[in-house]
Design an enzyme around this catalytic site. Sequence first.
Site, short mmCIF file in Angstrom:
data_model
loop_
_atom_site.label_atom_id
_atom_site.label_comp_id
_atom_site.label_asym_id
_atom_site.label_seq_id
_atom_site.Cartn_x
_atom_site.Cartn_y
_atom_site.Cartn_z
N SER A 198 -25.42 -24.82 11.18
CA SER A 198 -24.69 -25.02 9.93
C SER A 198 -23.94 -26.35 10.00
O SER A 198 -24.56 -27.38 10.23
CB SER A 198 -23.75 -23.83 9.71
OG SER A 198 -23.24 -23.83 8.42
N ASP A 411 -32.01 -18.20 4.35
CA ASP A 411 -30.63 -18.69 4.45
C ASP A 411 -29.89 -18.42 3.15
O ASP A 411 -30.38 -18.78 2.07
CB ASP A 411 -30.64 -20.19 4.77
CG ASP A 411 -29.28 -20.70 5.24
OD1 ASP A 411 -28.26 -20.39 4.58
OD2 ASP A 411 -29.24 -21.42 6.26
N HIS A 447 -28.59 -17.24 7.39
CA HIS A 447 -27.85 -18.43 7.81
C HIS A 447 -27.48 -18.33 9.30
O HIS A 447 -26.68 -17.47 9.67
CB HIS A 447 -26.60 -18.59 6.96
CG HIS A 447 -25.92 -19.91 7.18
ND1 HIS A 447 -26.56 -21.10 7.04
CD2 HIS A 447 -24.64 -20.21 7.54
CE1 HIS A 447 -25.72 -22.09 7.30
NE2 HIS A 447 -24.56 -21.57 7.62
#
Length: 513
Positions: A198, A411, A447
């Site tokens: 991320s 995601d 994610h």
Amino acid sequence: MINLFSTLLSLSAMLFELSSASRCSPSVIQTTKLVGASILQIQAQEIHNYSATSLGPGRNDVGRYNISFCNVTVTHTHPDWNDTIHTEIWLPLKGWNGRFQGLGGGGYSTGFGSIYLTYAVAQGFASASTDGGLGTGFGTSTIPTDLSWALSSEGNVNWGLLDNYATKATNDMAIIGQQITKSYYKQRPKYSYFAGCSGGGRQALMMAQKYPDVFDGILAVAPAINLQRFIPAGYWASQVMHDTGTYPAPCEISAFTEAATRACDRLDGVEDGIISSPGLCEIKASDFVGKNYSCHGVIQAAWSGSKLVSKQYGWHGLNKDAQISGYYVSTSCSNNGTCHATESDLFGSYFKYLVAKDPTFATNSMTEKQFFDALHTSISDYTSMIGNNDPDLSNFKGSGGKMITWHGLADEVIPPNGTIEYYENLLKGDPNAHSFSRFFEAPGVGHCFGGLGPVPNGAMSQLVDWVENGHAPAVLHATKGSNNTARDLCPYPLRQGYIGGDPRNATSFTCIG
Ligand SMILES: *[C@@H]1O[C@H](CO)[C@@H](O)[C@H](O)[C@H]1NC(C)=O
Ligand SMILES: *[C@@H]1O[C@H](CO)[C@@H](O)[C@H](O)[C@H]1NC(C)=O
Ligand SMILES: *[C@@H]1O[C@H](CO)[C@@H](O)[C@H](O)[C@H]1NC(C)=O
Ligand SMILES: *[C@@H]1O[C@H](CO)[C@@H](O)[C@H](O)[C@H]1NC(C)=O
Ligand SMILES: *[C@@H]1O[C@H](CO)[C@@H](O)[C@H](O)[C@H]1NC(C)=O
Ligand SMILES: *[C@@H]1O[C@H](CO)[C@@H](O)[C@H](O)[C@H]1NC(C)=O
Ligand SMILES: *[C@@H]1O[C@H](CO)[C@@H](O)[C@H](O)[C@H]1NC(C)=O
Ligand SMILES: *[C@@H]1O[C@H](CO)[C@@H](O)[C@H](O)[C@H]1NC(C)=O
Ligand SMILES: *[C@@H]1O[C@H](CO)[C@@H](O)[C@H](O)[C@H]1NC(C)=O
């Protein structure tokens, strides 16, 4: 005689312990040198049998580890910036593997501290994590959404801290960490790695772009590159909710995700709850006839993204099997059945602090024009600083660097299409980029981890094997999906094709063009 002998024995044991403990002391560890920074303080102390649950970036196998390490904390500042940065370097007391690993953060932070450090130290790495002077991230386990550090006062961006967040503090951490590692072990690390997911994936790509000779191997998971675009654009579905006054209930939102997943599941040849070829999934929210959903416009906004309305300032949407109920379309309902938006601070904070530069700014009363004006402002103000999407990695390649990037196709925060676009641009500039940088799509993975799809928990080992033994990853081994699945992820642009057998078995798929 016997007494004297045993006294001598325990004395020498004590001396040995002293020498180990005294190596981990601020007076022995050499002050680091870093251009543009002054070191304010170095703290060092041995920590024995520290126990914590931990995982690596982009892994889903959370475990509990006992580690003993020299805990070095370096505090530094950039003169005139008035910042105070803490960087923790954890040095295994026993079993150092000769390698250094820098760890990224996520959300509006540059580091998570012990959550990643513990696992990396348990693997034998000398490891580092920095708070970047932002005062957020360390000790948290959810995405840090506090962006109040970005303003020095109302109307004024704290450019120093924003630079720390974007690039500077991460490179500082790497240089400081490598120097401290060398000072402690009296030898420089043989290899240096960086891993992040991320925001940490963004830091990872940024290091390859801007500081190409610092790391030998870089693992970039679900990278938050193009931050200035995808973050404000992530508010698009909320914008449509407010524009239309339509607030679907969370169960209604999930019903769309389930229906779309069912409709597109078989397009990759097998029904397993995972959409491996999202590009083929052309279903629209309005296609769900026979259902009385008045909110399909909101759902479609999350799927198509704002680029459908503005090619210039908009951005990609999420794939159909991503959990849009949460970050993209977030509502909550009262007992009487009325629902309202519960906006994500991840997106809301960005408008307040970096676009309006006013902590009291009301994101829920923007007109559509104001929304796109905000995107325009964000792009023109911040692209060079936090975009981190420079596709020229020739210097990283030139210094022998190797990089693995992967992105979960389900995601729910960062549209995978942004990462695909970046890799396409890399290939445009260097058709042989495959020789040093490989990108893998991870079907069904959310994610960083999560979702039905198997997660490439061994990506760091495969990276080490590439850097140190020249074994490039032909596929990325993924295991431990929530449905006990395994898959061998394919190097982009190849995709997975089902060839028969138990879909939970990696050998039931092959890579196709
Ligand atoms: C740490 O654990 C080891 C093994 O269980 C034990 O021998 C040792 O005494 C412990 N050290 C400390 C400082 O507690
Ligand atoms: C970690 O340490 C604790 C306490 O010293 C001990 O109970 C536990 O068994 C250890 N766990 C492992 C995995 O070594
Ligand atoms: C490492 O040292 C720093 C500075 O003294 C301290 O804040 C931190 O809690 C220590 N970490 C551990 C795991 O003891
Ligand atoms: C520097 O930061 C401190 C708080 O961290 C603040 O008290 C001080 O006023 C700041 N100084 C300047 C010159 O901005
Ligand atoms: C798990 O896998 C089986 C067999 O592929 C599939 O039929 C099922 O739908 C999957 N279950 C879930 C919850 O995804
Ligand atoms: C992502 O890109 C592919 C290929 O260009 C396209 O088919 C797909 O619709 C895009 N998905 C989203 C969610 O934008
Ligand atoms: C759809 O919902 C609306 C408002 O909730 C209601 O008035 C209408 O009768 C429903 N239509 C059908 C076909 O169920
Ligand atoms: C439903 O409840 C909420 C909060 O409890 C209240 O604000 C709202 O006015 C109520 N709406 C209706 C139609 O009763
Ligand atoms: C997966 O495939 C391999 C090779 O065909 C086979 O040996 C193994 O038994 C299979 N495992 C499962 C769980 O089906």
